[in-house]
Design an enzyme around this catalytic site. Structure first.
Site, mmCIF file in Angstrom:
data_model
loop_
_atom_site.group_PDB
_atom_site.id
_atom_site.type_symbol
_atom_site.label_atom_id
_atom_site.label_comp_id
_atom_site.label_asym_id
_atom_site.label_seq_id
_atom_site.Cartn_x
_atom_site.Cartn_y
_atom_site.Cartn_z
ATOM 1 N N HIS A 1 -3.800 -16.858 8.784
ATOM 2 C CA HIS A 1 -2.868 -15.731 8.721
ATOM 3 C C HIS A 1 -3.243 -14.596 9.684
ATOM 4 C CE1 HIS A 1 -0.928 -17.719 5.443
ATOM 5 N NE2 HIS A 1 -2.008 -17.663 4.680
ATOM 6 N N LYS B 1 3.605 5.929 6.094
ATOM 7 C CA LYS B 1 2.726 4.761 6.006
ATOM 8 C C LYS B 1 2.545 4.069 7.353
ATOM 9 C CE LYS B 1 4.807 3.041 2.257
ATOM 10 N NZ LYS B 1 4.989 2.101 1.129
ATOM 11 N N ARG C 1 2.762 -12.646 4.687
ATOM 12 C CA ARG C 1 4.237 -12.720 4.635
ATOM 13 C C ARG C 1 4.910 -12.280 5.939
ATOM 14 N NH1 ARG C 1 6.382 -10.822 -1.109
ATOM 15 N NH2 ARG C 1 8.226 -11.863 -0.305
ATOM 16 N N PRO D 1 0.829 -1.212 0.000
ATOM 17 C CA PRO D 1 0.000 0.000 0.000
ATOM 18 C C PRO D 1 0.864 1.264 0.000
ATOM 19 C CG PRO D 1 -0.078 -1.069 2.152
ATOM 20 C CD PRO D 1 0.662 -1.990 1.234
ATOM 21 N N GLU D 2 0.402 2.282 -0.704
ATOM 22 C CA GLU D 2 1.078 3.580 -0.656
ATOM 23 C C GLU D 2 0.303 4.489 0.302
ATOM 24 O OE1 GLU D 2 2.469 5.289 -4.272
ATOM 25 O OE2 GLU D 2 2.900 3.361 -5.194
#
Ligand code: ZN
Length: 304
Positions: free
Chosen positions: A123, A68, A141, A2-3
């Site tokens: 997850h 972020k 991840r 994400p930006e």
């Protein structure tokens, strides 16, 4: 990944659901995520219990953002710093009232798959039970992190915000300030934008879009820029970043909004992901080059 516009959209969507809610219980299933940051972080098995003890019983005062990083601020001035990195997701599931049969998920971060709608799933690594619902942190991840700070000012002292440039929405982000910081940099424009040291929020998508709007090639060295070009770059940042936030960011960044909708800014992309296609302005074929390990797209005709 994400930006900034996507993280800001997530912050705005989550905020009304979690503000003033008490953290009733916390469960951490992966010590790494609350132990520190970086791929080689030291894993401290005592951290999950400490994390839980520090949070239970506190109310969420607000959620702020720096670059972020999301900062969940608590009523006693302590805070949780959340970074989603590559694949982090925050999903809020409201409690059902007696009339509802199905709960509407509020989520953002990495896109959610159909099979992941039942929470928690394999997850899901951190679960916050709030008075009015549950906040889940999922991360395929596991590069993201959630760190507790007894005082939110300690986040600054801890170095998490070191070398971060101006926030594009902040009052101190003036043309003079931008110009002063930019002209001291070496290297090409794309590299300088990506490293976030002048202004934060210009990742691969928005760096290319800003350069296109300003009519400046991202491959130009900062030293070669004329004052009027720097002005155009500044104005392009001030135009594009707020617009991207308003439209909920770009779905092409593999990102969904907190309310489950896709970002609409992708429709506004003029050059990003359009290498080899015709420029909307002049019809020339857009060029594609590699810069700092990322693909840069620009129009050799419209951009000088
Ligand atoms: Zn063009």
């Amino acid at each position: 990944m994400p930006e900034l516009p996507e993280v800001e959209s997530l912050r705005r969507s989550l905020l009304p659901h979690v503000i003033d809610q008490e953290i009733v219980q916390v469960e951490v299933k992966l010590s790494k995520l609350v132990s520190g940051r970086g791929t080689k972080r030291h894993v401290d098995e005592s951290k999950p219990v400490e994390f839980m003890q520090n949070l239970v019983g506190k109310k969420i005062a607000t959620i702020t953002r720096r670059a972020k990083n999301l900062i969940i601020e608590l009523e006693d001035d302590s805070a949780i710093l959340v970074h989603l990195k590559m694949t982090g997701q925050l999903v809020f599931k409201p409690k059902l009232d007696s009339k509802q049969t199905k709960s509407h998920l509020i989520f953002g971060g990495h896109p959610i798959q159909e099979t992941e709608l039942h929470l928690p799933h394999k997850h899901t690594y951190v679960i916050f039970e709030l008075t009015n619902g549950t906040l889940f942190y999922n991360d395929v991840r596991q590069f993201g992190y959630l760190l507790y700070f007894a005082n939110k000012n300690e986040i600054v002292d801890s170095g998490h915000f070191d070398d971060l440039g101006f926030e594009p929405f902040a009052e101190d982000f003036t043309f003079q300030a931008f110009n002063e910081k930019l002209v001291k940099k070496t290297g090409n424009l794309k590299k300088v934008f990506l490293d976030q040291t002048v202004v934060v929020g210009l990742g691969n998508i928005y760096a290319d879009e800003v350069c296109f709007r300003a009519g400046v090639k991202p491959t130009r060295t900062v030293k070669s820029l004329k004052p009027e070009e720097i002005k155009k770059l500044y104005e392009a940042i001030k135009h594009i970043i707020p617009l991207a936030v308003d439209l909920g960011g770009s779905s092409v960044a593999n990102y969904l909004l907190a309310d489950g909708s896709r970002g609409n800014y992708a429709r506004e992309h003029k050059v990003y992901n359009r290498g080899g296609k015709e420029c909307y302005t002049c019809g020339s074929i857009l060029e594609k080059v590699q810069q700092a390990g990322r693909t840069t797209v620009f129009c050799a005709h419209c951009q000088k």
